[in-house]
Design an enzyme around this catalytic site. Structure first.
Site, short mmCIF file in Angstrom:
data_model
loop_
_atom_site.label_atom_id
_atom_site.label_comp_id
_atom_site.label_asym_id
_atom_site.label_seq_id
_atom_site.Cartn_x
_atom_site.Cartn_y
_atom_site.Cartn_z
CG ASP A 29 -8.38 50.40 44.92
OD1 ASP A 29 -7.42 50.80 44.26
OD2 ASP A 29 -8.74 50.93 45.99
NE ARG A 32 -15.95 52.72 37.14
CZ ARG A 32 -16.60 53.88 37.10
NH1 ARG A 32 -16.72 54.58 38.19
NH2 ARG A 32 -17.12 54.32 35.97
CB CYS A 70 -13.69 55.22 48.13
SG CYS A 70 -13.79 55.73 49.85
NE ARG A 76 -11.01 52.48 49.11
CZ ARG A 76 -11.66 51.46 48.57
NH1 ARG A 76 -11.08 50.71 47.67
NH2 ARG A 76 -12.90 51.20 48.92
CB CYS A 120 -22.22 50.77 31.25
SG CYS A 120 -21.01 52.01 31.76
CB CYS A 125 -19.18 55.44 33.00
SG CYS A 125 -20.99 55.51 33.02
ZN LIG Z 1 -21.66 53.40 33.42
#
Ligand SMILES: [Zn+2]
Length: 139
Positions: A29, A32, A70, A76, A120, A125
């Site tokens: 969730d 990240r 996860c 998850r 990033c 991504c």
């Molecule tokens: Zn990335």
């Protein structure tokens, strides 16, 4: 077609990661956004996973192997992997997904083993090799 879900280790994933038929599905969730992620992975948070399952299937068109994870891949990751497997079975339509895998030890294990982490903020991504991935349009 009965789906089964097996585990894949970080080192196996590292060697498969650049193949165009593989999609990595991160179901963490909020973590990240501050812990980084595996390059090229899709993000489908577990909290809204079921609502977005059709988007996910669109996103992974042309890929036959999905790797879920996860943070630890204990709750998850496997739960979402099973949700997708059950959904595909009920859908009775071949989405082209042949293998559903779960990354052993999850993102935390991946990072703890010193494997590359992408930080990033692109959504999705683009990863290191995503630009060269093959797009297959069915229908
Ligand atoms: Zn990335």
């Amino acid at each position: 077609m009965a789906q089964t879900i097996s585990y894949i280790t970080g080192s196996q994933l590292l060697s498969l990661q650049r193949r165009p038929n593989i999609a990595i599905i991160d179901v963490r969730d909020d973590e990240r956004s501050y812990d980084g992620h595996i390059a090229g992975s899709f993000h489908y948070a577990s909290g809204t996973f079921t609502d977005k399952i059709t988007n996910l299937i669109q996103d992974v068109k042309g890929k036959d192997t999905l790797v879920f994870h996860c943070a630890l891949s204990q709750v998850r990751g496997p739960t979402c992997a099973w949700r997708l497997a059950n959904y595909l079975e009920e859908m009775k339509e071949d989405a082209g997904i042949k293998n559903i895998l779960v990354l052993e030890r999850g993102f935390n294990g991946w990072e703890a083993s010193g494997r590359p982490v992408c930080r990033c903020t692109d959504i999705p991504c683009k990863g290191a090799s995503a630009s060269s991935s093959i797009r297959i349009h069915s229908r």
